[in-house]
Design a protein around this motif. Structure first.
Motif, PDB file in Angstrom:
ATOM      1  N   GLU A 428       0.858  -1.183   0.000  1.00  0.00           N
ATOM      2  CA  GLU A 428       0.000   0.000   0.000  1.00  0.00           C
ATOM      3  C   GLU A 428       0.902   1.243   0.000  1.00  0.00           C
ATOM      4  O   GLU A 428       2.038   1.214   0.463  1.00  0.00           O
ATOM      5  N   TYR A 429       0.378   2.315  -0.542  1.00  0.00           N
ATOM      6  CA  TYR A 429       1.139   3.555  -0.700  1.00  0.00           C
ATOM      7  C   TYR A 429       0.844   4.466   0.484  1.00  0.00           C
ATOM      8  O   TYR A 429      -0.301   4.850   0.716  1.00  0.00           O
ATOM      9  N   ILE A 430       1.855   4.788   1.280  1.00  0.00           N
ATOM     10  CA  ILE A 430       1.677   5.604   2.485  1.00  0.00           C
ATOM     11  C   ILE A 430       2.185   7.012   2.184  1.00  0.00           C
ATOM     12  O   ILE A 430       3.373   7.232   2.002  1.00  0.00           O
ATOM     13  N   ALA A 431       1.245   7.989   2.175  1.00  0.00           N
ATOM     14  CA  ALA A 431       1.514   9.255   1.490  1.00  0.00           C
ATOM     15  C   ALA A 431       2.195  10.342   2.295  1.00  0.00           C
ATOM     16  O   ALA A 431       2.497  11.382   1.770  1.00  0.00           O
ATOM     17  N   ASP A 486       0.627   7.919   7.705  1.00  0.00           N
ATOM     18  CA  ASP A 486      -0.419   8.197   6.730  1.00  0.00           C
ATOM     19  C   ASP A 486      -0.886   9.642   6.892  1.00  0.00           C
ATOM     20  O   ASP A 486      -0.307  10.420   7.669  1.00  0.00           O
ATOM     21  N   HIS A 487      -1.939  10.028   6.158  1.00  0.00           N
ATOM     22  CA  HIS A 487      -2.344  11.441   6.168  1.00  0.00           C
ATOM     23  C   HIS A 487      -2.897  11.876   7.512  1.00  0.00           C
ATOM     24  O   HIS A 487      -3.010  13.070   7.785  1.00  0.00           O
ATOM     25  N   ILE A 649      -3.149  18.551  13.348  1.00  0.00           N
ATOM     26  CA  ILE A 649      -3.077  17.982  12.004  1.00  0.00           C
ATOM     27  C   ILE A 649      -3.349  19.037  10.952  1.00  0.00           C
ATOM     28  O   ILE A 649      -2.708  19.092   9.904  1.00  0.00           O
ATOM     29  N   MET A 650      -4.288  19.952  11.248  1.00  0.00           N
ATOM     30  CA  MET A 650      -4.571  21.012  10.286  1.00  0.00           C
ATOM     31  C   MET A 650      -3.342  21.910  10.103  1.00  0.00           C
ATOM     32  O   MET A 650      -3.057  22.379   9.005  1.00  0.00           O
ATOM     33  N   LEU A 651      -2.605  22.138  11.206  1.00  0.00           N
ATOM     34  CA  LEU A 651      -1.378  22.920  11.074  1.00  0.00           C
ATOM     35  C   LEU A 651      -0.362  22.190  10.225  1.00  0.00           C
ATOM     36  O   LEU A 651       0.311  22.773   9.384  1.00  0.00           O
ATOM     37  N   LEU A 652      -0.282  20.887  10.441  1.00  0.00           N
ATOM     38  CA  LEU A 652       0.678  20.092   9.683  1.00  0.00           C
ATOM     39  C   LEU A 652       0.290  19.984   8.227  1.00  0.00           C
ATOM     40  O   LEU A 652       1.129  19.773   7.363  1.00  0.00           O
ATOM     41  N   LYS A 653      -0.997  20.134   7.939  1.00  0.00           N
ATOM     42  CA  LYS A 653      -1.438  20.044   6.543  1.00  0.00           C
ATOM     43  C   LYS A 653      -0.943  21.246   5.741  1.00  0.00           C
ATOM     44  O   LYS A 653      -0.997  21.238   4.518  1.00  0.00           O
ATOM     45  N   ASP A 654      -0.453  22.289   6.439  1.00  0.00           N
ATOM     46  CA  ASP A 654       0.108  23.427   5.728  1.00  0.00           C
ATOM     47  C   ASP A 654       1.493  23.116   5.182  1.00  0.00           C
ATOM     48  O   ASP A 654       2.087  23.925   4.481  1.00  0.00           O
ATOM     49  N   LYS A 668       9.508   7.250   1.716  1.00  0.00           N
ATOM     50  CA  LYS A 668       9.131   5.841   1.632  1.00  0.00           C
ATOM     51  C   LYS A 668       7.895   5.733   0.762  1.00  0.00           C
ATOM     52  O   LYS A 668       7.930   6.156  -0.371  1.00  0.00           O
ATOM     53  N   TRP A 669       6.804   5.204   1.291  1.00  0.00           N
ATOM     54  CA  TRP A 669       5.676   4.894   0.447  1.00  0.00           C
ATOM     55  C   TRP A 669       4.440   5.630   0.937  1.00  0.00           C
ATOM     56  O   TRP A 669       4.499   6.409   1.841  1.00  0.00           O
ATOM     57  N   VAL A 670       3.320   5.413   0.323  1.00  0.00           N
ATOM     58  CA  VAL A 670       2.160   6.200   0.700  1.00  0.00           C
ATOM     59  C   VAL A 670       0.856   5.398   0.638  1.00  0.00           C
ATOM     60  O   VAL A 670       0.763   4.470  -0.117  1.00  0.00           O
ATOM     61  N   SER A 671      -0.318   5.796   1.423  1.00  0.00           N
ATOM     62  CA  SER A 671      -1.439   4.895   1.621  1.00  0.00           C
ATOM     63  C   SER A 671      -2.492   4.971   0.535  1.00  0.00           C
ATOM     64  O   SER A 671      -2.743   5.994  -0.031  1.00  0.00           O
ATOM     65  N   SER A 672      -3.120   3.846   0.275  1.00  0.00           N
ATOM     66  CA  SER A 672      -4.155   3.830  -0.757  1.00  0.00           C
ATOM     67  C   SER A 672      -5.310   4.741  -0.396  1.00  0.00           C
ATOM     68  O   SER A 672      -6.081   5.159  -1.238  1.00  0.00           O
TER      69      SER A 672
END
Length: 679
Positions: A428-431, A486-487, A649-654, A668-672
């Motif tokens: 799986e791709y972990i984004a 993950d996100h 998390i909203m701060l980190l989304k910036d 590395k990888w990212v999630s589906s």
């Protein structure tokens, strides 16, 4: 055994043999220059360096190393330097003049000089001026501070000084000798704050960095073309050793050598008997290779018989395995219960393994971003080699991930079959990158992981490892670069290539040391025994990274602190936890954070004990972390955690957007679950 050769067969064999002779001759050069060598405590050295058992033709003039038991030396013009580090990423050679090693009073009061055709000083080098045998301090200005130290000259102690504020002062008539010593810029700042004689010796011992110039660009081109770098001492030119002979630049494809075959029909009886022996040799080698291939095949056969039928029945009791004579059928079978993809499918999903979709490199292979035909985003790990050892690691990772399902373990979607031209694993791709990315990688500059998030990462990683240990599996490569996010910043532990199944009736597994420097259990190096307490030690390093934001190994730190575990143990033992904690976490201004980070540091201290028996179990570590989390954030932690993390998390989304499929970042990888956004 009777051998029958017709004239035409003999002609063919002789021709092929003569065709191969020059190639084999060149392979000797290629083989001798392809292997790296160790010199003292410096490991895995290659071009442009030579010495010891490595021939001069495999190096470059001026780069001969003299190898001793625990150190290496290089002579530049008339001065001898101790080699501290060789860095091929930036062609950096960190050295210190031998007569200055552990010493501030050299035997020769002459300035060093370097060959500007071979070396140049790296910009972070700084000239420190030392003044010897002075009648008074070499400066009279009150705002320039000099530090006094003593040296013995001809049996008499003489006053000497060093100054960090200015590069050099004219001390003619005041001091008998003036000497310039290159040191690192970071050590200059350290000396300015801690101007003592012992710190002077330590600063000099850190050395300085020279950037070497040895046809670097030509060597890179040579290696890319499949050759090995060297130097022709006769013509005094760079040489690229290729399978079809040495060339001045890069390897070329083999040319037709039909001309060598003409006239071979007159070969003598001596060549005939030579070829008989050659034929016997290759026959024996071929049988050995067939036996190895058979062994490789056996590694894969057993899992197919477990819960899988060879018929095409659609019974709900079993998973169908379609038998076909084609190695890569469009129909799918299953290996340990996971889907077997064809090479063509994964080649198409990754745009023919285009470098633009490369996500990063691991110890055993390169990982690529891909999109399957059903729309799922995946991370495809392409193992470097398909030899017996890699097949075992391939099977090992498939077997472990196929039978272990946990919310904090990366999910394995499938793999290629034993018939595939390459061994490929599909995850799986972990984004959201790795914990390492967020602590001290590319993402650390744009966002800060709050303490609550870091503590949650520690808890979820401990849950994954405790689950593995309960399932009799040792991970063996626990590090922040193998902890994906993950996100929602939830943990996904990855990379099981080194993992071992741990039988219930044994206390350890004996194996050659493997793993990542800075994380490896010290008992592992001493006894070659890996236990579940080895994972506990590595996790202790991860805990220290989470509270300090420092890397597990950093050669720019003081030599006693290069290894983060050593630094942490020293600070914790001396009640200096505040020096270890990342100041951005609010340690000094938030009592709750101070209490929790101190408790985590104490837990990490227990995990980092040299004696494995003194370390807690992973389950005990998990319970302690849950207790710290529960006590630090109140009794309703599980209910409040998701709500309270929203703002963080909203701060980190910036931070920068999720990895693009076209990025070549070392993530590395990212999630589906992030497929639609990341695509």
């Amino acid at each position: 055994m009777q051998l029958h050769f017709s004239a035409s067969v003999l002609f063919f064999i002789i021709s092929i043999t003569l065709y191969q002779i020059p190639i084999c001759f060149c392979d000797d050069y290629e083989a001798s220059c392809s292997s790296s060598f160790d010199c003292g405590n410096i490991k895995n050295i290659g071009y442009p360096f030579w010495g010891s058992e490595r021939p001069e033709d495999c190096g470059y003039p001026g780069f001969k190393l003299d190898c001793y038991y625990d150190y290496a030396e290089i002579t530049i013009i008339n001065d001898t330097y101790r080699v501290l580090q060789v860095n091929y990423s930036d062609y950096g050679l960190r050295v210190v003049r031998t007569d200055f090693w552990h010493n501030s009073c050299p035997t020769s009061f002459t300035n060093s000089s370097i060959d500007v055709n071979l070396f140049e000083y790296r910009p972070d080098s700084h000239n420190l001026t030392l003044y010897y045998d002075c009648s008074s301090p070499p400066v009279s200005l009150s705002y320039i501070r000099s530090t006094k130290f003593n040296c013995t000259e001809y049996g008499t102690e003489v006053d000497s000084y060093f100054i960090t504020e200015v590069p050099e002062i004219d001390a003619t008539g005041i001091c008998a000798s003036t000497l310039i010593v290159p040191i690192l810029e970071s050590q200059v700042r350290y000396l300015q704050e801690n101007s003592t004689v012992e710190n002077l010796k330590a600063a000099i011992d850190e050395g300085f960095v020279l950037v070497w110039k040895a046809d670097n660009a030509q060597c890179n081109d040579c290696r890319k073309s499949g050759g090995q770098c060297g130097y022709n001492t006769s013509s005094s030119e760079f040489t690229c050793y290729c399978r079809d002979g040495p060339v001045p630049s890069t390897c070329r494809s083999k040319k037709s050598k039909i001309g060598l075959i003409a006239g071979v029909s007159a070969a003598s009886a001596a060549i005939f008997f030579f070829l008989i022996g050659l034929w016997v040799f290759f026959t024996v080698r071929r049988r050995k290779r067939v036996a190895e291939q058979s062994q490789t095949k056996d590694l894969f056969l057993a899992p197919y018989s477990r819960g899988v039928t060879s018929s095409t029945t659609t019974s709900s009791q079993s998973v169908p395995s379609y038998v076909t004579s084609k190695p890569e059928s469009l129909q799918h079978s299953f290996f340990y219960g996971v889907k077997v993809f064809t090479y063509a499918e994964l080649e198409e999903a990754t745009k023919n393994f285009d470098p633009s979709v490369e996500l990063g490199d691991g110890g055993f292979g390169t990982v690529y971003y891909g999109i399957l035909k059903d729309g799922r985003a995946v991370a495809v790990k392409r193992l470097y080699e398909s030899n017996l050892k890699r097949v075992e690691q391939f099977r090992n990772e498939v077997e472990i991930l196929a039978r272990l399902k946990h919310k904090n373990l990366v999910e394995l979607y499938g793999c290629t079959s034993r018939h595939s031209r390459e061994l490929l694993l599909v995850y799986e791709y972990i984004a959201n990158g790795t914990v390492s990315d967020h602590l001290h990688g590319d993402r650390s500059q744009s966002s800060l992981l709050p303490w609550r998030t870091r503590l949650n990462i520690a808890v979820e990683t401990a849950e994954a490892l405790a689950f593995l240990h309960e399932s009799d599996v040792i991970h063996r490569d626990v590090k922040t670069n193998n902890i994906l996010l993950d996100h929602n910043f939830c943990v996904k532990v990855a990379d099981f290539g080194l993992s071992r199944l741990f039988p219930n009736d044994v206390t350890h597994v004996s194996t050659a040391p493997q793993g990542t420097p800075g994380y490896v259990d010290p008992e592992y190096f001493q006894c070659y025994k890996v236990t579940n307490k080895s994972d506990v030690y590595s996790f202790g390093v991860v805990l220290i990274e989470l509270i300090s934001s420092l890397e597990a190994v950093d050669i720019t730190r003081h030599r006693h602190d290069i290894n983060l575990a050593n630094l942490a143990i020293n600070r914790i033992q001396n009640h200096q936890v505040h020096e270890l904690v990342d100041p951005l976490l609010g340690f000094e201004r938030d009592d709750a954070v101070k209490k929790m980070t101190t408790a985590v540091a104490e837990l990490a201290f227990r995990c980092l004990q040299q004696d494995g028996e003194m370390r807690p179990s992973m389950d005990e570590v998990l319970q302690i972390l849950r207790g710290i989390q529960r006590e630090g954030y109140g009794g309703h932690e599980e209910v409040e955690k998701k709500n309270n993390m929203v703002d963080e998390i909203m701060l980190l989304k910036d931070a920068p957007p999720l990895c693009s499929p076209d990025s070549v970042a070392d993530n590395k990888w990212v999630s589906s679950s992030t497929t639609s956004t990341s695509s």
